[in-house]
Write a protein that holds these residues in place. Structure first.
Motif, PDB file in Angstrom:
ATOM      1  N   PHE A 143     -28.799 -17.572  23.623  1.00 57.67           N
ATOM      2  CA  PHE A 143     -28.717 -17.841  25.046  1.00 57.67           C
ATOM      3  C   PHE A 143     -28.119 -19.315  25.012  1.00 57.67           C
ATOM      4  CE2 PHE A 143     -31.127 -14.013  25.732  1.00 57.67           C
ATOM      5  CZ  PHE A 143     -30.659 -13.288  26.546  1.00 57.67           C
ATOM      6  N   GLN A 144     -26.934 -19.667  25.716  1.00 48.63           N
ATOM      7  CA  GLN A 144     -26.969 -21.128  25.947  1.00 48.63           C
ATOM      8  C   GLN A 144     -27.862 -21.478  27.050  1.00 48.63           C
ATOM      9  OE1 GLN A 144     -24.931 -22.749  23.920  1.00 48.63           O
ATOM     10  NE2 GLN A 144     -24.609 -20.832  22.916  1.00 48.63           N
ATOM     11  N   PRO A 145     -27.993 -22.961  26.980  1.00 45.87           N
ATOM     12  CA  PRO A 145     -28.861 -23.507  28.123  1.00 45.87           C
ATOM     13  C   PRO A 145     -28.534 -22.890  29.353  1.00 45.87           C
ATOM     14  CG  PRO A 145     -28.481 -25.236  26.639  1.00 45.87           C
ATOM     15  CD  PRO A 145     -27.655 -24.111  26.222  1.00 45.87           C
ATOM     16  N   GLY A 146     -29.691 -22.042  30.253  1.00 45.21           N
ATOM     17  CA  GLY A 146     -29.368 -21.928  31.694  1.00 45.21           C
ATOM     18  C   GLY A 146     -28.988 -20.178  31.545  1.00 45.21           C
ATOM     19  N   GLY A 147     -28.681 -19.808  30.308  1.00 44.42           N
ATOM     20  CA  GLY A 147     -28.130 -18.325  30.381  1.00 44.42           C
ATOM     21  C   GLY A 147     -29.637 -17.457  30.301  1.00 44.42           C
ATOM     22  N   GLY A 193     -34.966 -23.263  20.007  1.00 46.58           N
ATOM     23  CA  GLY A 193     -34.962 -23.518  21.299  1.00 46.58           C
ATOM     24  C   GLY A 193     -36.342 -23.043  22.079  1.00 46.58           C
ATOM     25  N   LYS A 194     -35.944 -22.736  23.590  1.00 52.00           N
ATOM     26  CA  LYS A 194     -37.299 -22.620  24.555  1.00 52.00           C
ATOM     27  C   LYS A 194     -36.806 -21.682  25.373  1.00 52.00           C
ATOM     28  CE  LYS A 194     -37.651 -26.565  27.085  1.00 52.00           C
ATOM     29  NZ  LYS A 194     -38.319 -27.535  27.549  1.00 52.00           N
ATOM     30  N   ALA A 195     -37.542 -20.996  25.863  1.00 56.20           N
ATOM     31  CA  ALA A 195     -37.220 -20.145  27.265  1.00 56.20           C
ATOM     32  C   ALA A 195     -38.478 -19.685  27.924  1.00 56.20           C
ATOM     33  CB  ALA A 195     -36.326 -18.792  26.562  1.00 56.20           C
ATOM     34  N   VAL A 196     -38.214 -19.189  29.182  1.00 50.69           N
ATOM     35  CA  VAL A 196     -39.437 -18.457  29.890  1.00 50.69           C
ATOM     36  C   VAL A 196     -38.943 -16.898  29.933  1.00 50.69           C
ATOM     37  CG1 VAL A 196     -38.403 -18.774  32.047  1.00 50.69           C
ATOM     38  CG2 VAL A 196     -40.685 -18.365  32.011  1.00 50.69           C
ATOM     39  N   TYR A 197     -40.026 -16.252  29.331  1.00 45.31           N
ATOM     40  CA  TYR A 197     -39.501 -14.807  29.268  1.00 45.31           C
ATOM     41  C   TYR A 197     -40.390 -14.066  30.303  1.00 45.31           C
ATOM     42  CZ  TYR A 197     -36.889 -12.238  25.872  1.00 45.31           C
ATOM     43  OH  TYR A 197     -35.809 -11.629  25.241  1.00 45.31           O
ATOM     44  N   ARG A 198     -39.813 -13.173  30.868  1.00 46.47           N
ATOM     45  CA  ARG A 198     -40.529 -12.057  32.113  1.00 46.47           C
ATOM     46  C   ARG A 198     -40.791 -10.918  31.247  1.00 46.47           C
ATOM     47  NH1 ARG A 198     -42.566 -12.370  37.312  1.00 46.47           N
ATOM     48  NH2 ARG A 198     -42.172 -10.133  38.396  1.00 46.47           N
ATOM     49  N   LEU A 199     -42.331 -10.532  31.156  1.00 51.67           N
ATOM     50  CA  LEU A 199     -42.799  -9.462  30.356  1.00 51.67           C
ATOM     51  C   LEU A 199     -43.703  -8.742  31.159  1.00 51.67           C
ATOM     52  CD1 LEU A 199     -43.617 -11.523  26.900  1.00 51.67           C
ATOM     53  CD2 LEU A 199     -41.560  -9.850  27.462  1.00 51.67           C
ATOM     54  N   LEU A 220     -42.763  -6.035  21.699  1.00 55.08           N
ATOM     55  CA  LEU A 220     -42.643  -5.564  23.097  1.00 55.08           C
ATOM     56  C   LEU A 220     -42.715  -3.988  23.086  1.00 55.08           C
ATOM     57  CD1 LEU A 220     -41.424  -8.564  23.673  1.00 55.08           C
ATOM     58  CD2 LEU A 220     -39.792  -7.575  25.190  1.00 55.08           C
ATOM     59  N   ARG A 221     -43.498  -3.505  23.587  1.00 54.44           N
ATOM     60  CA  ARG A 221     -43.651  -1.850  23.448  1.00 54.44           C
ATOM     61  C   ARG A 221     -42.581  -1.288  24.152  1.00 54.44           C
ATOM     62  NH1 ARG A 221     -49.341   0.933  23.601  1.00 54.44           N
ATOM     63  NH2 ARG A 221     -48.306   2.220  22.326  1.00 54.44           N
ATOM     64  N   ALA A 222     -42.366   0.033  23.766  1.00 55.60           N
ATOM     65  CA  ALA A 222     -41.303   0.760  24.404  1.00 55.60           C
ATOM     66  C   ALA A 222     -41.399   0.922  26.110  1.00 55.60           C
ATOM     67  CB  ALA A 222     -41.286   2.204  24.145  1.00 55.60           C
ATOM     68  N   PHE A 223     -40.491   0.470  26.917  1.00 57.10           N
ATOM     69  CA  PHE A 223     -40.455   0.449  28.283  1.00 57.10           C
ATOM     70  C   PHE A 223     -41.236  -0.620  28.943  1.00 57.10           C
ATOM     71  CE2 PHE A 223     -40.012   5.166  27.033  1.00 57.10           C
ATOM     72  CZ  PHE A 223     -38.785   5.565  27.619  1.00 57.10           C
ATOM     73  N   CYS A 224     -41.573  -1.519  27.871  1.00 57.60           N
ATOM     74  CA  CYS A 224     -42.008  -3.015  28.808  1.00 57.60           C
ATOM     75  C   CYS A 224     -40.670  -3.500  29.405  1.00 57.60           C
ATOM     76  CB  CYS A 224     -42.538  -3.968  27.451  1.00 57.60           C
ATOM     77  SG  CYS A 224     -42.974  -5.326  28.183  1.00 57.60           S
ATOM     78  N   PRO A 225     -40.881  -3.722  30.640  1.00 54.34           N
ATOM     79  CA  PRO A 225     -39.875  -4.535  31.411  1.00 54.34           C
ATOM     80  C   PRO A 225     -39.665  -5.956  30.863  1.00 54.34           C
ATOM     81  CG  PRO A 225     -41.340  -3.349  32.994  1.00 54.34           C
ATOM     82  CD  PRO A 225     -41.914  -3.401  31.836  1.00 54.34           C
ATOM     83  N   GLN A 226     -38.528  -6.320  30.604  1.00 56.72           N
ATOM     84  CA  GLN A 226     -37.999  -7.752  29.963  1.00 56.72           C
ATOM     85  C   GLN A 226     -37.095  -8.410  30.344  1.00 56.72           C
ATOM     86  OE1 GLN A 226     -36.464  -6.382  25.566  1.00 56.72           O
ATOM     87  NE2 GLN A 226     -37.725  -4.783  26.719  1.00 56.72           N
ATOM     88  N   ALA A 227     -37.035  -9.645  30.564  1.00 56.93           N
ATOM     89  CA  ALA A 227     -35.837 -10.540  30.952  1.00 56.93           C
ATOM     90  C   ALA A 227     -36.135 -11.942  30.455  1.00 56.93           C
ATOM     91  CB  ALA A 227     -35.651 -10.478  32.418  1.00 56.93           C
ATOM     92  N   CYS A 228     -35.031 -12.907  30.741  1.00 58.47           N
ATOM     93  CA  CYS A 228     -35.589 -14.249  30.194  1.00 58.47           C
ATOM     94  C   CYS A 228     -34.515 -15.381  30.703  1.00 58.47           C
ATOM     95  CB  CYS A 228     -35.451 -14.422  28.692  1.00 58.47           C
ATOM     96  SG  CYS A 228     -33.871 -14.425  27.919  1.00 58.47           S
ATOM     97  N   TYR A 229     -34.850 -16.666  31.094  1.00 54.41           N
ATOM     98  CA  TYR A 229     -34.365 -17.727  31.209  1.00 54.41           C
ATOM     99  C   TYR A 229     -34.061 -18.702  30.068  1.00 54.41           C
ATOM    100  CZ  TYR A 229     -33.645 -16.386  36.320  1.00 54.41           C
ATOM    101  OH  TYR A 229     -33.155 -15.659  37.332  1.00 54.41           O
ATOM    102  N   ALA A 230     -33.304 -19.125  29.728  1.00 55.17           N
ATOM    103  CA  ALA A 230     -33.157 -20.269  28.409  1.00 55.17           C
ATOM    104  C   ALA A 230     -33.424 -21.525  29.101  1.00 55.17           C
ATOM    105  CB  ALA A 230     -31.876 -20.104  27.808  1.00 55.17           C
TER     106      ALA A 230
END
Length: 279
Positions: A195-199, A218-224, A239-249
């Motif tokens: 991910f580029q910065p802000g991706g 790098g670093k990011a904040v992950y939604r888990l 991350l186990r199967a079906f764990c909702p996940q997203a992130c911001y770089a």
């Protein structure tokens, strides 16, 4: 391009105990500060080697794979690293040089070196250089599929594989794919995601594949699973199967991680004609 490599050691007696390690039913975060000397393991058949085992099949954790960070001193190695004939593997080098011999052919993998090792392959590894080498080793029991030949071993480099941008992201999110995702011979992918910065991942991925993610840079904040978790180079997430996940770089440079996922197989509900026990 750099890859985080743990160095071990122990924190000072004056340091606080507080860290970012967390284990839940849906995910686990192992921060880089946990990868200390006291939690390393020696491996049978290896010399001059120690490892951090950061994933293995146990109740409430990984189900399909194991992942190790292996550190080999100059002169160390193993003539027969893989003890199980039905297990495939991926090796990814983060520092130093690793000499990998596959079916009698020698390959020297530097930083960014990547090797897929087919189940049943004859291979060995050694550190023939003058400096320490460290690599990730992902292992999975290969799952055969009727009418599909098992894949062959191969060697490549991160630097030689062009990342593929995700659609409609303006190159902010890209994946380095070391195998064709449509090749049904492969039942696991070990890729590098950048991910580029802000991706961002702009939706909560919720899917059957379990993940192992080691942050290379790098670093990011992950939604888990509803929680926001900050991660940085050297951290590991399962991350186990079906764990909702997203992130911001978070920037200021790229955010990159080595990603494992199980793919391309039907869900098997019986074993030898008998219902599988679940629960």
């Amino acid at each position: 391009m750099g890859y985080y490599t743990p160095a071990g050691g122990l924190p000072g007696q004056s340091e606080l105990l507080t860290d970012r390690a967390i284990v839940t039913e849906a995910y686990t975060v192992i921060p880089k500060g946990v990868l200390r000397d006291i939690v390393t393991s020696n491996l049978p058949g290896f010399t001059g080697t120690r490892s951090w085992i950061i994933a293995r099949p146990i109740a409430g954790f990984a189900t399909t794979f194991s992942q190790l960070i292996v550190e080999i001193q100059p002169g160390g190695g193993a003539a027969r690293p893989e003890p199980e004939a039905g297990v495939e593997g991926v090796v990814f080098v983060t520092t130093g040089e690793l000499t990998l011999t596959i079916a009698g052919e020698e390959h020297v993998l530097g930083e960014g070196g990547y090797a897929y090792l087919a189940a049943g392959e004859e291979w060995s590894l050694a550190n023939k250089g003058s400096e320490l080498t460290s690599f990730h080793w992902v292992r999975k029991a290969y799952e055969t599929a009727e009418g599909i030949d098992a894949p062959a071993s191969f060697v490549t480099r991160d630097q030689d594989v062009a990342p593929r941008p995700m659609p409609d992201t303006d190159d902010a999110w890209a994946t380095t794919r070391f195998v064709d995702p449509d090749d049904l011979a492969h039942d696991m992918h070990v890729n590098i995601v950048t991910f580029q910065p802000g991706g961002s991942i702009p939706f909560a991925e919720t899917h059957v594949m379990e993940h192992g993610l080691f942050v290379l840079e790098g670093k990011a904040v992950y939604r888990l699973n509803g929680d926001w978790v900050e991660v940085e180079a050297g951290d590991y997430m399962h991350l186990r199967a079906f764990c909702p996940q997203a992130c911001y770089a978070g920037g200021p440079g790229p955010f990159r991680y080595l990603l494992y996922k199980d793919v391309n197989r039907q869900v098997m509900l019986t074993r030898g004609g008998d219902p599988r026990p679940w629960g």
